[in-house]
Design a protein around this motif. Structure first.
Motif, PDB file in Angstrom:
ATOM      1  N   ASN A 224       0.862  -1.418  -0.073  1.00  0.00           N
ATOM      2  CA  ASN A 224       0.085   0.219  -0.018  1.00  0.00           C
ATOM      3  C   ASN A 224       0.799   1.206   0.043  1.00  0.00           C
ATOM      4  O   ASN A 224       1.877   1.563   0.664  1.00  0.00           O
ATOM      5  N   CYS A 225       0.547   2.395  -0.679  1.00  0.00           N
ATOM      6  CA  CYS A 225       1.382   3.423  -0.857  1.00  0.00           C
ATOM      7  C   CYS A 225       0.486   4.767  -1.207  1.00  0.00           C
ATOM      8  O   CYS A 225      -0.731   4.359  -1.178  1.00  0.00           O
ATOM      9  N   HIS A 226       0.948   5.766  -1.084  1.00  0.00           N
ATOM     10  CA  HIS A 226       0.336   7.019  -1.105  1.00  0.00           C
ATOM     11  C   HIS A 226       0.452   7.612  -2.465  1.00  0.00           C
ATOM     12  O   HIS A 226       1.518   7.523  -2.912  1.00  0.00           O
ATOM     13  N   ALA A 227      -0.544   7.775  -3.066  1.00  0.00           N
ATOM     14  CA  ALA A 227      -0.541   8.331  -4.565  1.00  0.00           C
ATOM     15  C   ALA A 227      -0.006   9.421  -5.082  1.00  0.00           C
ATOM     16  O   ALA A 227       0.566   9.515  -5.950  1.00  0.00           O
ATOM     17  N   ALA A 228       0.268  10.214  -3.940  1.00  0.00           N
ATOM     18  CA  ALA A 228       1.010  11.445  -4.293  1.00  0.00           C
ATOM     19  C   ALA A 228       2.657  11.243  -4.256  1.00  0.00           C
ATOM     20  O   ALA A 228       3.493  11.916  -4.755  1.00  0.00           O
ATOM     21  N   GLU A 229       3.051   9.966  -3.624  1.00  0.00           N
ATOM     22  CA  GLU A 229       4.387   9.666  -3.598  1.00  0.00           C
ATOM     23  C   GLU A 229       4.663   8.781  -4.474  1.00  0.00           C
ATOM     24  O   GLU A 229       6.062   8.660  -4.699  1.00  0.00           O
ATOM     25  N   THR A 230       3.991   7.926  -4.655  1.00  0.00           N
ATOM     26  CA  THR A 230       4.402   6.504  -5.627  1.00  0.00           C
ATOM     27  C   THR A 230       3.549   6.496  -6.721  1.00  0.00           C
ATOM     28  O   THR A 230       2.270   6.529  -6.774  1.00  0.00           O
ATOM     29  N   SER A 231       3.961   6.668  -8.066  1.00  0.00           N
ATOM     30  CA  SER A 231       3.249   6.463  -9.342  1.00  0.00           C
ATOM     31  C   SER A 231       2.758   4.983  -9.515  1.00  0.00           C
ATOM     32  O   SER A 231       3.238   3.895  -8.867  1.00  0.00           O
ATOM     33  N   VAL A 232       1.769   4.722 -10.462  1.00  0.00           N
ATOM     34  CA  VAL A 232       1.236   3.366 -10.593  1.00  0.00           C
ATOM     35  C   VAL A 232       2.534   2.791 -11.343  1.00  0.00           C
ATOM     36  O   VAL A 232       2.630   1.591 -11.192  1.00  0.00           O
ATOM     37  N   ALA A 233       3.011   3.397 -12.343  1.00  0.00           N
ATOM     38  CA  ALA A 233       4.212   2.630 -13.262  1.00  0.00           C
ATOM     39  C   ALA A 233       5.271   2.247 -12.039  1.00  0.00           C
ATOM     40  O   ALA A 233       5.600   0.930 -12.107  1.00  0.00           O
ATOM     41  N   HIS A 234       5.820   2.874 -10.899  1.00  0.00           N
ATOM     42  CA  HIS A 234       6.797   2.472  -9.860  1.00  0.00           C
ATOM     43  C   HIS A 234       5.921   1.375  -9.338  1.00  0.00           C
ATOM     44  O   HIS A 234       6.958   0.167  -8.796  1.00  0.00           O
ATOM     45  N   LEU A 235       4.716   1.590  -8.682  1.00  0.00           N
ATOM     46  CA  LEU A 235       4.048   0.157  -8.089  1.00  0.00           C
ATOM     47  C   LEU A 235       4.209  -1.081  -8.818  1.00  0.00           C
ATOM     48  O   LEU A 235       4.441  -1.978  -8.270  1.00  0.00           O
ATOM     49  N   LEU A 236       3.880  -1.158 -10.237  1.00  0.00           N
ATOM     50  CA  LEU A 236       3.917  -2.110 -10.857  1.00  0.00           C
ATOM     51  C   LEU A 236       5.032  -2.718 -11.352  1.00  0.00           C
ATOM     52  O   LEU A 236       5.501  -3.643 -11.403  1.00  0.00           O
ATOM     53  N   GLU A 237       6.264  -1.880 -11.489  1.00  0.00           N
ATOM     54  CA  GLU A 237       7.465  -2.217 -12.115  1.00  0.00           C
ATOM     55  C   GLU A 237       8.253  -2.755 -10.821  1.00  0.00           C
ATOM     56  O   GLU A 237       9.212  -3.665 -11.187  1.00  0.00           O
ATOM     57  N   HIS A 238       8.345  -1.907  -9.814  1.00  0.00           N
ATOM     58  CA  HIS A 238       9.387  -2.400  -8.583  1.00  0.00           C
ATOM     59  C   HIS A 238       8.538  -3.029  -7.795  1.00  0.00           C
ATOM     60  O   HIS A 238       9.138  -4.209  -7.004  1.00  0.00           O
ATOM     61  N   HIS A 239       7.625  -2.668  -6.919  1.00  0.00           N
ATOM     62  CA  HIS A 239       6.750  -3.226  -6.031  1.00  0.00           C
ATOM     63  C   HIS A 239       6.335  -4.630  -6.446  1.00  0.00           C
ATOM     64  O   HIS A 239       6.123  -5.601  -5.608  1.00  0.00           O
ATOM     65  N   LEU A 240       5.555  -4.542  -7.557  1.00  0.00           N
ATOM     66  CA  LEU A 240       4.757  -5.698  -7.843  1.00  0.00           C
ATOM     67  C   LEU A 240       5.634  -7.228  -8.086  1.00  0.00           C
ATOM     68  O   LEU A 240       5.002  -8.195  -7.310  1.00  0.00           O
ATOM     69  N   PRO A 241       6.734  -7.220  -8.725  1.00  0.00           N
ATOM     70  CA  PRO A 241       7.400  -8.473  -8.908  1.00  0.00           C
ATOM     71  C   PRO A 241       7.908  -8.739  -7.317  1.00  0.00           C
ATOM     72  O   PRO A 241       7.872 -10.068  -6.806  1.00  0.00           O
ATOM     73  N   LEU A 242       8.299  -7.969  -6.296  1.00  0.00           N
ATOM     74  CA  LEU A 242       8.526  -8.100  -4.891  1.00  0.00           C
ATOM     75  C   LEU A 242       7.229  -8.733  -4.195  1.00  0.00           C
ATOM     76  O   LEU A 242       7.522  -9.718  -3.334  1.00  0.00           O
ATOM     77  N   LEU A 243       6.119  -8.192  -4.465  1.00  0.00           N
ATOM     78  CA  LEU A 243       5.012  -8.798  -3.741  1.00  0.00           C
ATOM     79  C   LEU A 243       4.645 -10.071  -4.563  1.00  0.00           C
ATOM     80  O   LEU A 243       4.323 -10.869  -3.304  1.00  0.00           O
ATOM     81  N   LEU A 244       4.724 -10.228  -5.631  1.00  0.00           N
ATOM     82  CA  LEU A 244       4.425 -11.544  -6.134  1.00  0.00           C
ATOM     83  C   LEU A 244       5.256 -12.841  -5.617  1.00  0.00           C
ATOM     84  O   LEU A 244       4.906 -14.104  -5.189  1.00  0.00           O
ATOM     85  N   GLN A 245       6.574 -12.600  -5.425  1.00  0.00           N
ATOM     86  CA  GLN A 245       7.767 -13.468  -4.831  1.00  0.00           C
ATOM     87  C   GLN A 245       7.169 -13.535  -3.342  1.00  0.00           C
ATOM     88  O   GLN A 245       7.071 -14.760  -2.943  1.00  0.00           O
ATOM     89  N   ALA A 246       6.777 -12.541  -2.533  1.00  0.00           N
ATOM     90  CA  ALA A 246       6.481 -12.683  -1.028  1.00  0.00           C
ATOM     91  C   ALA A 246       4.988 -13.534  -1.018  1.00  0.00           C
ATOM     92  O   ALA A 246       4.804 -14.447  -0.174  1.00  0.00           O
TER      93      ALA A 246
END
Length: 268
Positions: A224-246
């Motif tokens: 979960n992130c704040h929309a003003a701090e984290t873009s959708v692109a960064h959420l999907l490109e950086h955070h999503l692969p780590l989330l799927l692994q977890a």
């Protein structure tokens, strides 16, 4: 029979109801009427009435294999989390995910048309909604809810969403059936869900399903992130692969835990 040592103000019916709730422990999350009666020492008609009352109140759910607790038991304490054991399994993975993303991460389960948070590791950030274990939100506008709703059969989905929310929150996104079904088909096809300020302003998250040893979706885990701090692109490109692994690691550990033999110590 009344309990030994109970005072004049002791409410036996309440005590019996709590006995039934606490009969559900690790290793026996699903119990038949006969098993509940045996575990509590209650007569079967008494156990049945208590189970039906708890079902009516939303603390117990009846299924094909027997009775189970619902996340609403979290309103009373942590009995539900202890019985399932998901927090103990998920915690190290959530802590690692928070360390790698710098964002709050949570696990929630479906309860009617709501999700209820059962595990969370948070980072201090200003967001529009406060979240803690036991917090309840409408499922459909959340990423955690979408990954669980997408796993339901059509009839079950309609039954679940027909239940009124008990969250007290009105979400920003209230789709019609066609839009809802299209969104859930997309989640089902890609295996993860995104929510971009659909629940409340400023809240953006991505979630993946958690599965048991038989492949059934039992919960969701998100970043979960704040929309003003984290873009959708960064959420999907950086955070999503780590989330799927977890999510894969938590599911594997939970399945392994389920396979462990349960040893009951003899009463002293």
């Amino acid at each position: 029979m009344p309990r030994d040592g109970a005072g004049p103000d002791f409410i036996e019916a309440l005590a019996r109801g709590l006995d039934v709730i606490t009969a559900f422990k690790a290793g026996r999350p699903v119990m038949t009427l006969a098993e509940v009666a045996a575990a509590t020492g209650l007569a079967r008609p008494t156990a049945r009435r208590i189970l039906l009352t708890l079902t009516e109140l939303g603390y117990v759910r009846a299924g094909e294999r027997g009775f189970t607790l619902t996340p609403r038991v979290l309103d009373l304490g942590v009995a539900y989390v202890d019985a399932l054991g998901l927090w103990d399994v998920a915690r190290p993975h959530l802590e690692r995910l928070v360390e790698r993303t710098g964002e709050s991460c949570s696990v929630a389960q479906l309860d009617g048309s709501d999700i209820v948070y059962v595990a969370r590791v948070a980072v201090p950030k200003i967001v529009s909604l406060t979240v803690q274990i036991g917090t309840r939100f409408p499922a459909l506008p959340t990423s955690l809810g979408k990954v669980q709703l997408a796993a339901l059969a059509p009839d079950e989905l309609e039954r679940v969403l027909a239940e009124p929310t008990r969250s007290g929150l009105v979400a920003r996104w209230r789709p019609d059936r066609e839009e809802r079904d299209a969104a859930l088909r997309e989640v089902r096809a890609r295996g993860w869900a995104l929510t971009d300020e659909q629940l409340a302003p400023g809240i953006r998250s991505v979630a993946a399903p958690l599965r048991d040893g038989e492949g059934r979706v039992i919960a969701g885990v998100n970043v979960n992130c704040h929309a003003a701090e984290t873009s959708v692109a960064h959420l999907l490109e950086h955070h999503l692969p780590l989330l799927l692994q977890a999510a894969g690691d938590i599911s594997a550990d939970f399945a392994s835990r389920e396979r462990l033999p349960r040893v009951t110590a003899p009463a002293s």
